[in-house]
Motif scaffolding. Structure first.
Motif, PDB file in Angstrom:
ATOM      1  N   SER A 131      42.625  33.915  36.946  1.00 58.22           N
ATOM      2  CA  SER A 131      43.579  34.328  36.703  1.00 58.22           C
ATOM      3  C   SER A 131      44.873  33.104  37.089  1.00 58.22           C
ATOM      4  O   SER A 131      44.591  33.159  38.507  1.00 58.22           O
ATOM      5  CB  SER A 131      43.768  35.753  36.439  1.00 58.22           C
ATOM      6  N   ASN A 132      46.332  33.931  36.429  1.00 56.04           N
ATOM      7  CA  ASN A 132      47.708  32.590  36.753  1.00 56.04           C
ATOM      8  C   ASN A 132      47.530  34.109  38.624  1.00 56.04           C
ATOM      9  O   ASN A 132      48.073  33.421  39.093  1.00 56.04           O
ATOM     10  CB  ASN A 132      48.267  32.524  35.810  1.00 56.04           C
ATOM     11  N   SER A 133      47.870  34.908  38.314  1.00 56.63           N
ATOM     12  CA  SER A 133      48.223  35.560  39.216  1.00 56.63           C
ATOM     13  C   SER A 133      47.247  35.936  40.953  1.00 56.63           C
ATOM     14  O   SER A 133      47.409  35.641  42.076  1.00 56.63           O
ATOM     15  CB  SER A 133      48.456  37.324  39.031  1.00 56.63           C
ATOM     16  N   LEU A 134      45.706  34.989  40.169  1.00 52.33           N
ATOM     17  CA  LEU A 134      45.251  35.092  41.233  1.00 52.33           C
ATOM     18  C   LEU A 134      45.235  33.908  42.143  1.00 52.33           C
ATOM     19  O   LEU A 134      44.593  33.325  43.479  1.00 52.33           O
ATOM     20  CB  LEU A 134      43.627  35.328  40.501  1.00 52.33           C
TER      21      LEU A 134
ATOM     22  N   PHE B  96      47.901  32.463  42.308  1.00 51.31           N
ATOM     23  CA  PHE B  96      49.096  31.928  42.813  1.00 51.31           C
ATOM     24  C   PHE B  96      48.815  32.702  43.955  1.00 51.31           C
ATOM     25  O   PHE B  96      49.348  32.735  45.151  1.00 51.31           O
ATOM     26  CB  PHE B  96      50.038  32.788  42.081  1.00 51.31           C
ATOM     27  N   ALA B  97      48.106  33.920  44.674  1.00 52.18           N
ATOM     28  CA  ALA B  97      47.886  34.375  45.632  1.00 52.18           C
ATOM     29  C   ALA B  97      46.811  33.654  46.447  1.00 52.18           C
ATOM     30  O   ALA B  97      46.986  33.841  47.390  1.00 52.18           O
ATOM     31  CB  ALA B  97      47.032  36.118  44.615  1.00 52.18           C
TER      32      ALA B  97
END
Length: 124
Positions: A33-36, A38-39
């Protein structure tokens, strides 16, 4: 010249406009996912900054070695077939892997331009 294959490869990659999902699916066989994503990128940024500053050498060198090992092993099919473009460019990762192994082994002796050694020198 030497730069021609590199520029041709970069043009081909720009033309395809590979997104992070296509890259992770192709090389790592996972979808993020985009948030993962980014993290993970933020974590890698902190590891690289710690490595560059010479902080937490066991962890920063070890994590950097692990990240590079995973990314190098994920392209083993391309490394075993180096004559198809742009696969020969991936061989640059192999000497870097060797140098990261050497840095990890010699991490206690590495004192040149590290933040702790500069602070210690300044205090004396």
């Amino acid at each position: 010249t030497f730069c021609y294959p590199v520029s041709r490869t970069l043009f081909r990659l720009r033309k395809k406009r590979l997104h992070k999902n296509q890259i992770t699916l192709t090389f790592y066989r996972i979808q993020l996912s985009n948030s993962l994503a980014f993290a993970i990128g933020l974590f890698q940024l902190f590891v690289i900054l710690a490595f560059m500053l010479g902080l937490f050498k066991t962890w920063s060198c070890g994590l950097l070695l692990g990240m590079h090992l995973v990314s190098t092993l994920s392209v083993y099919k391309q490394l075993l077939n180096p004559y198809e473009p742009p696969n020969y460019l991936l061989w640059a990762a192999v000497p870097l892997l060797g140098s990261l192994i050497a840095l990890f082994i010699l991490r206690d002796r590495d004192q040149l331009f590290t933040l702790p050694s500069l602070v210690t020198r300044r205090g004396q």
